[in-house]
Design a protein around this motif. Structure first.
Motif, PDB file in Angstrom:
ATOM      1  N   LEU A  51      -5.236 -11.402 -10.266  1.00 45.72           N
ATOM      2  CA  LEU A  51      -4.662 -10.465  -9.306  1.00 45.72           C
ATOM      3  C   LEU A  51      -5.786  -9.885  -8.438  1.00 45.72           C
ATOM      4  O   LEU A  51      -6.759  -9.337  -8.955  1.00 45.72           O
ATOM      5  CB  LEU A  51      -3.932  -9.333 -10.033  1.00 45.72           C
ATOM      6  CG  LEU A  51      -3.340  -8.242  -9.144  1.00 45.72           C
ATOM      7  CD1 LEU A  51      -2.226  -8.790  -8.252  1.00 45.72           C
ATOM      8  CD2 LEU A  51      -2.835  -7.089  -9.999  1.00 45.72           C
ATOM      9  N   LEU A  52      -5.631 -10.030  -7.114  1.00 43.94           N
ATOM     10  CA  LEU A  52      -6.624  -9.491  -6.183  1.00 43.94           C
ATOM     11  C   LEU A  52      -6.212  -8.132  -5.637  1.00 43.94           C
ATOM     12  O   LEU A  52      -7.050  -7.253  -5.463  1.00 43.94           O
ATOM     13  CB  LEU A  52      -6.853 -10.468  -5.025  1.00 43.94           C
ATOM     14  CG  LEU A  52      -7.272 -11.887  -5.416  1.00 43.94           C
ATOM     15  CD1 LEU A  52      -7.458 -12.748  -4.169  1.00 43.94           C
ATOM     16  CD2 LEU A  52      -8.543 -11.864  -6.260  1.00 43.94           C
ATOM     17  N   THR A  53      -4.929  -7.971  -5.357  1.00 45.46           N
ATOM     18  CA  THR A  53      -4.423  -6.694  -4.854  1.00 45.46           C
ATOM     19  C   THR A  53      -2.922  -6.623  -5.017  1.00 45.46           C
ATOM     20  O   THR A  53      -2.240  -7.646  -5.014  1.00 45.46           O
ATOM     21  CB  THR A  53      -4.797  -6.455  -3.370  1.00 45.46           C
ATOM     22  OG1 THR A  53      -4.434  -5.121  -3.000  1.00 45.46           O
ATOM     23  CG2 THR A  53      -4.144  -7.435  -2.433  1.00 45.46           C
ATOM     24  N   THR A  54      -2.427  -5.411  -5.145  1.00 48.60           N
ATOM     25  CA  THR A  54      -0.995  -5.144  -5.154  1.00 48.60           C
ATOM     26  C   THR A  54      -0.673  -4.371  -3.888  1.00 48.60           C
ATOM     27  O   THR A  54      -1.162  -3.257  -3.691  1.00 48.60           O
ATOM     28  CB  THR A  54      -0.584  -4.338  -6.400  1.00 48.60           C
ATOM     29  OG1 THR A  54      -0.845  -5.131  -7.561  1.00 48.60           O
ATOM     30  CG2 THR A  54       0.892  -3.966  -6.364  1.00 48.60           C
ATOM     31  N   VAL A  55       0.130  -4.977  -3.036  1.00 48.97           N
ATOM     32  CA  VAL A  55       0.508  -4.370  -1.758  1.00 48.97           C
ATOM     33  C   VAL A  55       1.796  -3.572  -1.967  1.00 48.97           C
ATOM     34  O   VAL A  55       2.767  -4.063  -2.527  1.00 48.97           O
ATOM     35  CB  VAL A  55       0.711  -5.455  -0.681  1.00 48.97           C
ATOM     36  CG1 VAL A  55       1.252  -4.863   0.606  1.00 48.97           C
ATOM     37  CG2 VAL A  55      -0.603  -6.199  -0.438  1.00 48.97           C
ATOM     38  N   SER A  56       1.756  -2.321  -1.495  1.00 52.46           N
ATOM     39  CA  SER A  56       2.896  -1.415  -1.590  1.00 52.46           C
ATOM     40  C   SER A  56       2.929  -0.569  -0.320  1.00 52.46           C
ATOM     41  O   SER A  56       2.124  -0.781   0.590  1.00 52.46           O
ATOM     42  CB  SER A  56       2.754  -0.537  -2.844  1.00 52.46           C
ATOM     43  OG  SER A  56       1.560   0.221  -2.780  1.00 52.46           O
ATOM     44  N   VAL A  57       3.834   0.382  -0.253  1.00 52.03           N
ATOM     45  CA  VAL A  57       3.906   1.248   0.927  1.00 52.03           C
ATOM     46  C   VAL A  57       2.675   2.142   0.945  1.00 52.03           C
ATOM     47  O   VAL A  57       2.472   2.959   0.039  1.00 52.03           O
ATOM     48  CB  VAL A  57       5.199   2.094   0.936  1.00 52.03           C
ATOM     49  CG1 VAL A  57       5.210   3.043   2.134  1.00 52.03           C
ATOM     50  CG2 VAL A  57       6.419   1.194   0.954  1.00 52.03           C
ATOM     51  N   GLY A  58       1.841   1.956   1.950  1.00 51.50           N
ATOM     52  CA  GLY A  58       0.635   2.765   2.100  1.00 51.50           C
ATOM     53  C   GLY A  58      -0.332   2.655   0.947  1.00 51.50           C
ATOM     54  O   GLY A  58      -1.193   3.524   0.782  1.00 51.50           O
ATOM     55  N   GLY A  59      -0.204   1.609   0.126  1.00 51.90           N
ATOM     56  CA  GLY A  59      -1.093   1.442  -1.016  1.00 51.90           C
ATOM     57  C   GLY A  59      -0.868   2.462  -2.111  1.00 51.90           C
ATOM     58  O   GLY A  59      -1.717   2.656  -2.976  1.00 51.90           O
ATOM     59  N   THR A  60       0.294   3.113  -2.117  1.00 54.89           N
ATOM     60  CA  THR A  60       0.571   4.200  -3.057  1.00 54.89           C
ATOM     61  C   THR A  60       1.225   3.737  -4.358  1.00 54.89           C
ATOM     62  O   THR A  60       1.416   4.530  -5.265  1.00 54.89           O
ATOM     63  CB  THR A  60       1.506   5.239  -2.417  1.00 54.89           C
ATOM     64  OG1 THR A  60       2.757   4.594  -2.133  1.00 54.89           O
ATOM     65  CG2 THR A  60       0.905   5.820  -1.141  1.00 54.89           C
ATOM     66  N   GLY A  61       1.625   2.473  -4.403  1.00 48.79           N
ATOM     67  CA  GLY A  61       2.365   1.975  -5.554  1.00 48.79           C
ATOM     68  C   GLY A  61       3.868   2.018  -5.353  1.00 48.79           C
ATOM     69  O   GLY A  61       4.626   1.477  -6.148  1.00 48.79           O
ATOM     70  N   THR A  62       4.308   2.676  -4.277  1.00 53.95           N
ATOM     71  CA  THR A  62       5.730   2.721  -3.951  1.00 53.95           C
ATOM     72  C   THR A  62       6.163   1.364  -3.435  1.00 53.95           C
ATOM     73  O   THR A  62       5.530   0.807  -2.533  1.00 53.95           O
ATOM     74  CB  THR A  62       5.998   3.794  -2.871  1.00 53.95           C
ATOM     75  OG1 THR A  62       5.576   5.058  -3.373  1.00 53.95           O
ATOM     76  CG2 THR A  62       7.466   3.849  -2.496  1.00 53.95           C
ATOM     77  N   GLY A  63       7.247   0.839  -3.990  1.00 52.89           N
ATOM     78  CA  GLY A  63       7.730  -0.474  -3.586  1.00 52.89           C
ATOM     79  C   GLY A  63       8.112  -0.541  -2.118  1.00 52.89           C
ATOM     80  O   GLY A  63       8.559   0.441  -1.530  1.00 52.89           O
ATOM     81  N   VAL A  64       7.917  -1.700  -1.530  1.00 59.87           N
ATOM     82  CA  VAL A  64       8.190  -1.932  -0.117  1.00 59.87           C
ATOM     83  C   VAL A  64       9.695  -2.099   0.118  1.00 59.87           C
ATOM     84  O   VAL A  64      10.453  -2.346  -0.817  1.00 59.87           O
ATOM     85  CB  VAL A  64       7.437  -3.178   0.393  1.00 59.87           C
ATOM     86  CG1 VAL A  64       5.933  -2.997   0.211  1.00 59.87           C
ATOM     87  CG2 VAL A  64       7.917  -4.451  -0.294  1.00 59.87           C
ATOM     88  N   THR A  65      10.106  -1.948   1.371  1.00 57.30           N
ATOM     89  CA  THR A  65      11.503  -2.184   1.729  1.00 57.30           C
ATOM     90  C   THR A  65      11.570  -3.050   2.981  1.00 57.30           C
ATOM     91  O   THR A  65      10.579  -3.226   3.690  1.00 57.30           O
ATOM     92  CB  THR A  65      12.279  -0.874   1.965  1.00 57.30           C
ATOM     93  OG1 THR A  65      11.725  -0.185   3.087  1.00 57.30           O
ATOM     94  CG2 THR A  65      12.261   0.021   0.738  1.00 57.30           C
ATOM     95  N   PHE A  66      12.762  -3.550   3.214  1.00 56.99           N
ATOM     96  CA  PHE A  66      13.013  -4.417   4.357  1.00 56.99           C
ATOM     97  C   PHE A  66      13.906  -3.716   5.361  1.00 56.99           C
ATOM     98  O   PHE A  66      14.561  -2.725   5.054  1.00 56.99           O
ATOM     99  CB  PHE A  66      13.631  -5.729   3.874  1.00 56.99           C
ATOM    100  CG  PHE A  66      12.637  -6.587   3.138  1.00 56.99           C
ATOM    101  CD1 PHE A  66      11.922  -7.558   3.804  1.00 56.99           C
ATOM    102  CD2 PHE A  66      12.395  -6.392   1.792  1.00 56.99           C
ATOM    103  CE1 PHE A  66      10.979  -8.332   3.141  1.00 56.99           C
ATOM    104  CE2 PHE A  66      11.454  -7.149   1.117  1.00 56.99           C
ATOM    105  CZ  PHE A  66      10.746  -8.123   1.792  1.00 56.99           C
TER     106      PHE A  66
END
Length: 152
Positions: free
Chosen positions: A48-63
């Protein structure tokens, strides 16, 4: 490279709900190593190199709230990013998985996942596959399109 969807995602969309409902709240993980043959397969020895989330906060992304012409795009109001935790010349970014935050990466035909290649001309377009530890990796554009599937 072709985007791969898991059996769990395909079954969910076919019988239970929308692609948006299936993937909202997920994270986009970028990995080094050998890309699994399918989105159902285990991650194996991938790093694992990075986990992308909303603003890097850990909050899951949305569409986006609506698709256009069979294309579902990332929510334009969200900045998707992640802090790089591993990388460098010896660990280039190879593939990504859009997955539930608690997905352990084990083999599963139930997990809802999207998997694809990473790079300047791959499924997830980033300018360089050499990521620098401590830097932020933004994802400015991401979309999924639905192919025409004729009956047989």
């Amino acid at each position: 490279m072709t985007i791969k969807t898991s059996t769990g995602l395909r079954n969910y969309v076919m019988a239970s709900g929308s692609l948006k409902a299936a993937l909202d709240g997920y994270v986009l993980n970028i990995y080094a190593g050998t890309e699994p043959a399918t989105a159902d397969a285990a991650l194996g020895a991938a790093t694992l190199l990075t986990t992308v989330s909303v603003g890097g906060t850990g909050t899951g992304v949305t569409f986006a709230s609506a698709a256009a012409d069979g294309v579902l795009q990332k929510n334009a109001s969200e900045a998707w990013s992640g802090t790089i935790v591993a990388g460098g010349e010896s660990l280039p970014a190879v593939f990504y998985r859009l997955q539930a935050p608690d997905d352990t990466g084990l083999a599963s035909t139930m997990a809802r996942r999207v998997q694809g290649g990473v790079g300047p001309s791959r499924d997830l377009k980033i300018s360089s596959t050499t990521l620098v530890v401590g830097n932020e990796q933004p994802i400015d554009s991401y979309y999924l399109s639905w192919p025409y599937m004729p009956g047989v």
